[in-house]
Design an enzyme around this catalytic site. Sequence first.
Site, PDB file in Angstrom:
ATOM      1  N   CYS A 128       0.826  -1.209   0.000  1.00 17.82           N
ATOM      2  CA  CYS A 128       0.000   0.000   0.000  1.00 17.82           C
ATOM      3  C   CYS A 128       0.863   1.263   0.000  1.00 17.82           C
ATOM      4  CB  CYS A 128      -0.980  -0.033   1.169  1.00 17.82           C
ATOM      5  SG  CYS A 128      -2.354   1.143   1.001  1.00 17.82           S
ATOM      6  N   HIS A 233      -3.600  -4.975   0.605  1.00 19.96           N
ATOM      7  CA  HIS A 233      -2.990  -5.478   1.836  1.00 19.96           C
ATOM      8  C   HIS A 233      -3.102  -6.996   1.868  1.00 19.96           C
ATOM      9  CE1 HIS A 233      -2.401  -1.732   4.333  1.00 19.96           C
ATOM     10  NE2 HIS A 233      -3.162  -1.258   3.352  1.00 19.96           N
ATOM     11  N   GLU A 235      -1.944  -9.027   3.908  1.00 24.38           N
ATOM     12  CA  GLU A 235      -2.088  -9.533   5.274  1.00 24.38           C
ATOM     13  C   GLU A 235      -3.542  -9.589   5.732  1.00 24.38           C
ATOM     14  OE1 GLU A 235      -1.392  -5.018   5.831  1.00 24.38           O
ATOM     15  OE2 GLU A 235      -0.893  -6.616   4.398  1.00 24.38           O
TER      16      GLU A 235
END
Length: 269
Positions: A128, A233, A235
């Site tokens: 990001c 993202h 994650e």
Amino acid sequence: MASPLLIGFSARIYTPGTPGIHLDGVWTRTLHFLEQSVAHWVLRGGAVALMIPAVSAGSVVKRGDLNLRDYARALDGLVLQGGNDVAPETYGQTPQHPDWHGDRVRDLYEIELVNAFVEAGKPVFGICRGLQLLNVMHGGTLVQDIPSQRPNARAHRDSSNYERHFHDIEILPDTRLAALYDGLARARVNSIHHQAIEQLAPGFVVEARCPDDGTIEAVRHDGAAWIAAVQWHPEFHVPGDPSTFDDSPLLADFLSAAHAARRRAGPAS
């Protein structure tokens, strides 16, 4: 058994007085932190996650006491976390709105950090803000605010849904990303950003775009340095969820580059 990879993370920085946060206690101190989900993403690959501290003008530890090259030599790779905007001054502009002043201290710290890891031959992966910072430090520019500067673009952020806001990406053929996901032309990713790449930095190639408005979603350096980044993202994607992008091959590719860097470096002294 070989020791696990050691992956460094740039610190997210909280500064007292940040608008919208009016708390006592630890919030009166400058905080450097590692967001849990991104650490766990790397841990799932069997690596060890370590945060690399920053130093600002007001720190007790002074700049000369922290040599980021020491971290680059000791660690096997670097991940740039998401977080605050890149400061427009970092790419030769001024903020078009006070809310978009960004984090110049973090910019300078991360630029030095990236340079140290690249100089050491270690891979760098940006998430990001990390994608935006890598683009800027290599000569690119950013759209400071997609809604106001590109009013016909789709929504790339929904604060009420945060990581549950999604859109499709188009993976461009003949790229490393396409090779990692053989046969996959489109995927669905989260989207939590209001800034984006405007002018792509020299030496980088686009690996994915948003098909709705052309926003750049993934880039990679086409030179000898291993530098890659995504606008989403990874994650926050739930492993095994068929409705969103499987970031496991992306992580495995980064960690494979870290293993290669460790082999080139040879035994630690």
